[in-house]
Write an enzyme that holds these catalytic residues in place. Structure first.
Site, short mmCIF file in Angstrom:
data_model
loop_
_atom_site.label_atom_id
_atom_site.label_comp_id
_atom_site.label_asym_id
_atom_site.label_seq_id
_atom_site.Cartn_x
_atom_site.Cartn_y
_atom_site.Cartn_z
N PRO A 249 5.09 0.52 10.16
CA PRO A 249 4.71 1.69 9.38
C PRO A 249 5.13 1.57 7.92
O PRO A 249 6.28 1.33 7.61
CB PRO A 249 5.49 2.82 10.06
CG PRO A 249 5.94 2.29 11.36
CD PRO A 249 6.09 0.82 11.17
N GLU A 250 4.18 1.71 7.06
CA GLU A 250 4.49 1.90 5.65
C GLU A 250 4.38 3.39 5.38
O GLU A 250 4.12 4.17 6.30
CB GLU A 250 3.52 1.09 4.79
CG GLU A 250 3.70 -0.41 4.96
CD GLU A 250 3.79 -1.15 3.63
OE1 GLU A 250 4.04 -0.51 2.60
OE2 GLU A 250 3.58 -2.37 3.64
N ARG B 271 15.15 -6.20 -16.72
CA ARG B 271 15.17 -6.77 -15.37
C ARG B 271 14.32 -8.03 -15.32
O ARG B 271 13.17 -8.05 -15.71
CB ARG B 271 14.70 -5.73 -14.34
CG ARG B 271 15.69 -4.57 -14.27
CD ARG B 271 15.35 -3.60 -13.20
NE ARG B 271 15.48 -4.14 -11.86
CZ ARG B 271 15.81 -3.41 -10.79
NH1 ARG B 271 16.05 -2.13 -10.92
NH2 ARG B 271 15.89 -3.95 -9.61
#
Length: 271
Positions: free
Chosen positions: A2-3, A152
């Site tokens: 499941p996302e 980042r």
DNA sequence: AGTGCGGCCTGTCCGC
DNA sequence: TGCGGACAGGCCGCAC
């Protein structure tokens, strides 16, 4: 696996059956999930009325007067509402019985899921406390990814899958959203422009939103029958399509491992 | 602080 | 055909 769209589809499927109902029993057959199911779950939950079924990231929040049950489906979990008694099968780890006779049953073969209890405020729970914004909410604004990404150096795909940045972008939809935005998954997060992040933000929203809508249209009966929502019916442009032709440019879709996850992209479209 | 990786699990698929 | 082993995957928690 499941996302977020599957979790949201599950939430919508079970909510009408659960909301307003009083918990009458909690049966834990296998407490060893991602984290142990708390020993005192039944003691705290039984007798409570579930006031709402909410969601934060991929956690389902079954709220009641004294506290909230947190349910995570991991990658193989599913919830089913049973309207009458039925013998539990393999991997049916937890049953939550309600006073009106229905049962909420958790099945989770790989046991990466979780059932936890948070009291009194679920958002103070350590697992929820430091999560980023919901992808479909207002605070996931057009400038959010850009601001979070400065400095980042890791891959942008890992960046958007970081739950502290934004929640609910799992492996499948990360590849899909990056494809739609034309951004190469390996590009350093800090080296994506503000304008491209704006596009990525809208692509994340659109991809997840469309998947939820698809889940809504295919929303099957969560009572008794197989209520499993599936993302396979959705139109995935790159995920799982290594070697196939990119529908946009005709190049061949590639696969490689990024951050220990299978990642799919088109190097003709994504830079 | 940011980044990378180990570990938890079992069903599925691949190769021998 | 049967079997072992690699692999997948969310995501925490640790190490650097």
């Amino acid at each position: 696996m499941p996302e977020l769209p599957e979790v949201e589809t599950t939430r919508r499927g079970i909510a009408p059956h659960i909301e307003g109902q009083i918990v009458s029993s909690v049966v834990v057959r296998q407490p060893r999930l991602r984290w142990p199911v708390p020993d005192d779950l039944a003691r705290r939950w039984v007798g409570q009325r579930v006031s709402s079924v909410g969601r934060r990231a991929k956690y389902l929040l079954l709220r009641s007067g004294t506290g909230t049950a947190l349910i995570h489906l991991g990658m193989s979990g599913s919830l089913r509402v049973l309207s009458e008694q039925r013998a539990p099968g393999t991997h049916d780890h937890v049953d939550v019985g309600f006073a009106n006779g229905i049962t909420l049953r958790l099945n989770d073969p790989r046991r990466f899921g979780a059932v936890l209890w948070a009291e009194p405020d679920p958002f103070g729970h350590p697992l929820l406390a430091s999560l980023g914004p919901e992808p479909l909410a207002e605070d996931f604004g057009p400038g959010h990814l850009y601001r979070q990404s400065r400095g980042r150096r890791g891959a942008v795909k890992n960046f958007i899958m970081d739950g502290r940045v934004v929640v609910g972008v799992g492996n499948i939809y990360a590849s899909e959203a990056l494809f739609r935005a034309g951004i190469h998954p390996l590009r350093a997060a800090g080296r994506v422009s503000a304008k491209r992040y704006e596009l990525l933000q809208s692509c994340i929203r659109a991809t997840l939103g469309a998947a939820i809508e698809a889940g809504g249209t295919t929303l099957r009966d969560f009572v008794d029958g197989s209520g499993q929502p599936g993302y396979f019916g959705q139109s995935l442009k790159v995920y799982g399509r290594a070697g196939e032709v990119c529908e946009r440019c005709g190049d061949t879709i590639k696969q490689r491992v990024i951050g220990q996850r299978a990642s799919y992209y088109c190097s003709g479209c994504q830079h």
